[in-house]
Design an enzyme around this catalytic site. Structure first.
Site, mmCIF file in Angstrom:
data_model
loop_
_atom_site.group_PDB
_atom_site.id
_atom_site.type_symbol
_atom_site.label_atom_id
_atom_site.label_comp_id
_atom_site.label_asym_id
_atom_site.label_seq_id
_atom_site.Cartn_x
_atom_site.Cartn_y
_atom_site.Cartn_z
ATOM 1 C CE1 TYR A 1 -4.218 -1.857 1.062
ATOM 2 C CE2 TYR A 1 -2.404 -3.111 2.326
ATOM 3 C CZ TYR A 1 -3.692 -3.233 1.636
ATOM 4 O OH TYR A 1 -4.570 -3.975 1.902
ATOM 5 C CG ASP B 1 -11.535 6.340 6.877
ATOM 6 O OD1 ASP B 1 -12.278 7.071 7.343
ATOM 7 O OD2 ASP B 1 -11.845 5.242 6.557
#
Length: 295
Positions: free
Chosen positions: A73, A87
């Site tokens: 990632y 997030d």
């Protein structure tokens, strides 16, 4: 690559756009492929982009084996704020000044998350709790505390540090085992530094042998349905064994085979025509099937 038909067995590697669920991507692939037998390996959050591996027809059964592969990632962590979802899609619940956080302190804190670590997944993950997704319970107002799990972060590189008056943004690149939550890495790094943290961007760049170079946008797939036959995927992912006719007949019915001396882990078994038959693994003097894909 052979021409695709709705009965073909294979893999499609999608470059998932932001704002779309993995389930929606699968629905699009079903329409493009002309079959409902489509599944995916490894959910991506709606805000995330990047590699999503979808299986078609018999290749859906291969996904559980591919899902065990390591993943990579690229992400951006924002230090200085905690959100409800770990997030940027969640609400900010607390902030803290970041003036005292140094690059050396960030590097030192990140070191604790390299190697084998114990990680508590985000409460808004897709993990099921008593048959219901954790994020569904959170949205219903329930308090969810998930159990810690052991994961491996084999690479955790800090690529850039950008400091502003209110926060610090970190660009990171991570190689990790399946089951690792990058949101949790952001949350925990921020907690260790005493200022809180959450994820603002996430792009999956690799799933096992599949990286962005093999991925296609949904728009591109609508124009040209690029896919990988199951035999090519198996040969590219696992060690290969080419069976003779008698062995192939036994493999098709899932019978154990003696004397093959297969390597540890799973091996892709092929017949003399190049047809992918099964995955086998060693069990003492025998090779036994973990999954048979024909018959």
């Amino acid at each position: 690559m052979s021409d695709f038909t709705p009965s073909s067995d294979g893999i499609v590697v999608v470059d998932k756009p932001a704002g779309m669920t993995s389930h929606t991507v699968v629905a699009r692939i079903r329409r493009l492929a002309g079959t409902r037998n489509v599944g995916h390996a490894g959910t991506l959050d709606p805000m995330a982009t990047g590699v999503l591996v979808a299986g078609i027809n018999r290749a859906t059964r291969l996904l559980g084996h591919l899902q065990l592969a390591d993943k990579s990632y690229d992400a951006t962590i924002r230090l200085g704020a905690v959100t409800t979802t770990d997030d940027a899609e969640g609400e900010i619940v607390s902030t803290a000044p970041v003036a005292g956080v140094t690059a050396a302190a960030i590097s030192s804190a990140a070191e604790a998350y390299r190697g084998e670590i114990s990680q508590i997944p985000s409460a808004v993950s897709a993990i099921k709790v008593d048959g219901k997704r954790a994020y569904e319970r959170v949205r219903a107002g329930e308090e969810v505390v998930l159990k810690a799990r052991t994961v491996t972060v084999s690479r955790y590189d800090i690529l850039d540090i950008r400091v502003s008056e209110s926060w610090i943004d970190l660009d990171i690149s991570v190689d990790c085992s399946s089951g690792t939550y990058i949101r949790a890495l952001a949350r925990d790094l921020g907690a260790d530094l005493g200022v809180g943290g959450h994820l603002t961007a996430l792009r999956r760049t690799r799933v096992g042998a599949f990286d962005l170079s093999a991925a296609h946008t949904l728009e591109a797939l609508a124009e040209d349905f690029a896919w990988l036959p199951i035999a090519d995927v198996a040969a590219g992912t696992f060690p290969r064994y080419d069976a003779d006719l008698d062995q192939a007949a036994a493999i098709r019915t899932g019978r154990p085979l003696p004397g093959l001396n297969l390597p540890d882990g799973q091996t892709a078994m092929f017949d003399p025509t190049g047809t992918f038959l099964a995955l086998y693994e060693p069990h003492g003097p025998l090779a036994k099937p973990t999954a048979v894909f024909v018959g």
